[in-house]
Design a protein around this motif. Structure first.
Motif, mmCIF file in Angstrom:
data_model
loop_
_atom_site.group_PDB
_atom_site.id
_atom_site.type_symbol
_atom_site.label_atom_id
_atom_site.label_comp_id
_atom_site.label_asym_id
_atom_site.label_seq_id
_atom_site.Cartn_x
_atom_site.Cartn_y
_atom_site.Cartn_z
ATOM 1 N N ALA A 136 0.829 -1.201 0.000
ATOM 2 C CA ALA A 136 0.000 0.000 0.000
ATOM 3 C C ALA A 136 0.869 1.259 0.000
ATOM 4 O O ALA A 136 0.615 2.205 -0.764
ATOM 5 C CB ALA A 136 -0.923 -0.003 1.214
ATOM 6 N N ASN A 137 1.903 1.275 0.827
ATOM 7 C CA ASN A 137 2.782 2.449 0.881
ATOM 8 C C ASN A 137 3.570 2.632 -0.408
ATOM 9 O O ASN A 137 3.830 3.762 -0.835
ATOM 10 C CB ASN A 137 3.728 2.337 2.079
ATOM 11 C CG ASN A 137 3.021 2.612 3.396
ATOM 12 O OD1 ASN A 137 2.054 3.368 3.437
ATOM 13 N ND2 ASN A 137 3.487 1.999 4.463
ATOM 14 N N PHE A 138 3.953 1.517 -1.045
ATOM 15 C CA PHE A 138 4.631 1.606 -2.348
ATOM 16 C C PHE A 138 3.716 2.264 -3.371
ATOM 17 O O PHE A 138 4.147 3.139 -4.148
ATOM 18 C CB PHE A 138 5.036 0.204 -2.813
ATOM 19 C CG PHE A 138 5.507 0.156 -4.238
ATOM 20 C CD1 PHE A 138 6.755 0.642 -4.595
ATOM 21 C CD2 PHE A 138 4.689 -0.365 -5.230
ATOM 22 C CE1 PHE A 138 7.173 0.612 -5.926
ATOM 23 C CE2 PHE A 138 5.100 -0.405 -6.553
ATOM 24 C CZ PHE A 138 6.359 0.089 -6.900
ATOM 25 N N MET A 139 2.439 1.858 -3.379
ATOM 26 C CA MET A 139 1.479 2.456 -4.313
ATOM 27 C C MET A 139 1.318 3.958 -4.046
ATOM 28 O O MET A 139 1.320 4.773 -4.973
ATOM 29 C CB MET A 139 0.120 1.754 -4.183
ATOM 30 C CG MET A 139 0.118 0.313 -4.616
ATOM 31 S SD MET A 139 0.419 0.166 -6.395
ATOM 32 C CE MET A 139 0.556 -1.626 -6.547
ATOM 33 N N LEU A 140 1.177 4.313 -2.775
ATOM 34 C CA LEU A 140 0.976 5.717 -2.425
ATOM 35 C C LEU A 140 2.184 6.565 -2.798
ATOM 36 O O LEU A 140 2.037 7.687 -3.288
ATOM 37 C CB LEU A 140 0.677 5.840 -0.933
ATOM 38 C CG LEU A 140 -0.672 5.267 -0.470
ATOM 39 C CD1 LEU A 140 -0.752 5.242 1.048
ATOM 40 C CD2 LEU A 140 -1.824 6.078 -1.050
#
Length: 601
Positions: A363-367
């Motif tokens: 999720a943090n990679f996507m954000l």
């Protein structure tokens, strides 16, 4: 700025507007000033509730009159008089029968309902300021004089107690600050936010539209908006595949038998679109899916599973349907049909922490990649032990799993807030929260620990000891709802999306008709390399075409005239840097391809 505040227990203390608690008390007082002003001018209006909110306050009124701009101006002027009167706020405690008698005398039916809903023995407090008195627990300032700067910002309809079964009330919104300069700074930011509002800008950029006779909360994605979402979906699915996910494709609806097994029929039916007559015993009843989990579970159940098969990670680009109330609809942020990057992981207890951590990492990679990582906060959403009917499972099970989840979050070093009553009915979750340009907070991404549905569906695996056991299931999204993500990206970048996400990456602008053929040749060459390009063939001056392309937020403009055609070059203008000079087409293509490859922001 410091000021005195009176709490529910009657104690007073100095507080600072720069603290969350201080702002809440300050703005709660402003809401009472608003209500007092309304009652002075329009005594027949009935009072409902008036809390502070993130960026200000509101008060709900029952009234047949329209709160027009002229009426709001009159109310603001009366509020100014109340502030100048420096009216003290006095806390009053009344026995239940006296509290009821007081509100009956004042003909305030909503306050009476609230009093009668209070448990027997509950202390009933009011705050009085001059002739005005309101049922309220506080906290409040000790005087109206500190609320120097305020502004009524708008009106809306709001159902009493948030239920469509109740009467629609009139809500007045406002904000307040200790200083006029702070109010002016805030109002300037609000005006800037309006220019970024995806509901306005997204339509101007032809990303989406809505049509009344199609329905509220059912947006039409136009080619540009659809292209951005397609790019995001491909990016997400490719990344999930690299991380060991297996893609599924499941039905958009199912018989209610499926939802009865999962518990959604008992705990989520009001949020579902039901097809068929639920009153007929012999008729089939279907429902459009509000989530994908019970469908993906069938893939797991297709054959016997071993501990060696775990973890099993399933992902799906899922179209879902949720019967949101009409008052909640807003552009692409809150809709009734949406597409989500959904996934479910079946794992052993020993695998739970690593799998959960990997979901957060994804999720943090996507954000980070899309540029929303600076704008989020984390919320640990727990069950409400005072409302057990809303959930399945025992208190002991909930406490055990919530403690496990808290331990995982602490190991990850996340800063989070805990919130009771926001869990899914089957387990706690981590919500990654984000605010739109107007400051309203929504959930963008969730990661949930489910300790119950695998047992309901009979999802077992044979462990290393030969015993059959039920796995934990992690429900997660990697970038959340695509429509909501598109809305937030439009607002974040004011429509000027990074080149890798821009629906049109290059606009080719021929100076005269003679360069149309060369412009078409450039477009074809760029498209062969996967670059999204358009040619502006209109009979307009090039300056006008450049301004139009800038308004459309196109990252690059290629101006071509006789000289460029002769030398097989292009004159490059960038949305950010302006004139970049003359380049060969190969050099320009290499430049933008590198930018796209790196997903530069």
């Amino acid at each position: 700025m410091m000021f005195k505040v009176t709490w529910k227990d009657g104690n007073t203390e100095l507080m600072d507007f720069d603290t969350e608690e201080g702002r809440a008390a300050f703005r709660h007082t402003a809401s009472h000033i608003l209500a007092q002003a309304v009652k002075r001018l329009y005594p027949e209006v009935k009072l409902a509730i008036g809390p502070s909110i993130d960026n200000g306050f509101y008060y709900d009124f029952d009234s047949d009159m329209s709160f027009s701009p002229e009426v709001l101006q009159n109310i603001e002027e009366e509020m100014g008089k109340i502030v100048k009167e420096a009216i003290p706020l006095e806390r009053i405690v009344l026995p239940r029968d006296e509290a009821i008698a007081l509100m009956e005398e004042r003909n305030e039916p909503y306050k009476l309902e609230m009093i009668r809903d209070l448990p027997e023995g509950e202390e009933i407090t009011f705050f009085k300021q001059g002739e005005f008195i309101d049922l309220c627990a506080g906290p409040h300032l000790t005087s109206t004089e500190k609320v120097k700067a305020f502004k009524l910002t708008g009106t809306a309809g709001a159902y009493w107690r948030g239920s469509e079964k109740n009467k629609m009330l009139k809500r007045i919104y406002g904000t307040s600050f200790p200083k006029k300069s702070e109010l002016e700074e805030y109002l300037t930011r609000v005006e800037e936010a309006k220019l970024r509002d995806h509901n306005k800008l997204g339509r101007e950029l032809e990303m989406f539209t809505t049509v009344d006779y199609i329905g509220q909360g059912l947006p039409i994605l136009m080619p540009k908006g659809a292209k951005v979402i397609q790019l995001l979906q491909r990016f997400v699915e490719d990344e999930e595949e690299r991380r060991g996910y297996q893609l599924t494709k499941t039905p958009l609806m199912a018989k209610n038998d499926l939802y009865k097994i999962s518990g959604h029929w008992d705990h989520y039916r009001e949020g579902m679109f039901v097809i068929g007559n639920t009153e007929k015993e012999d008729g089939e009843v279907f429902a459009l899916r509000p989530m994908t989990c019970p469908f993906q579970f069938q893939v797991y159940l297709a054959k016997q599973r071993s501990y060696r098969d775990l973890p099993m990670r399933f992902n799906e680009t899922s179209t879902l349907f949720r019967n949101e109330s009409s008052g909640e609809m807003h552009g692409l942020i809150r809709v009734r049909q949406f597409t989500i990057s959904e996934g479910h992981i079946a794992c052993t207890p020993d695998q739970l922490e690593q799998e959960f951590a990997d979901c957060i990492d994804l999720a943090n990679f996507m954000l980070r990649t899309v540029g929303l990582d600076d704008d989020v906060s984390y919320r640990f959403s727990k069950w409400d032990p005072n409302n057990k009917e809303k959930y399945i499972g025992t208190e002991q099970q909930w406490e055990e799993v919530q403690n496990r989840m808290r331990q995982i979050l602490d190991h990850l070093g996340l800063e989070y807030k805990e919130e009771e009553g926001e869990a899914a009915f089957y387990g706690p979750k981590l919500d990654i929260q984000i605010k739109n340009v107007h400051g309203k907070e929504d959930t963008l991404i969730t990661v949930q620990i489910d300790f119950q549905l695998s047992e309901k569906f009979g999802m077992q695996y044979v462990d290393s000891d030969g015993q059959k056991k039920f796995p934990y299931v992690i429900h997660r999204t990697s970038i959340g709802c695509y429509e909501r993500t598109l809305a937030l990206l439009i607002e974040k970048y004011a429509g000027a999306l990074p080149a890798w996400l821009a629906p049109v990456q290059v606009k080719i602008l021929p100076l005269v008709d003679k360069q149309h053929a060369y412009a078409a040749e450039i477009k074809k060459a760029l498209q062969r390399q996967g670059i999204r390009a358009e040619v502006d063939l209109r009979n307009e001056k090039v300056g006008y075409k450049i301004r139009e392309a800038q308004m459309e937020k196109v990252p690059y403009m290629l101006v071509v005239g006789a000289k460029e055609e002769e030398n097989k070059t292009v004159s490059v203008r960038a949305r950010k840097q302006g004139d970049l000079g003359v380049l060969t087409l190969e050099d320009f293509a290499a430049r933008i391809m590198e930018e796209i490859k790196n997903k530069d922001k």
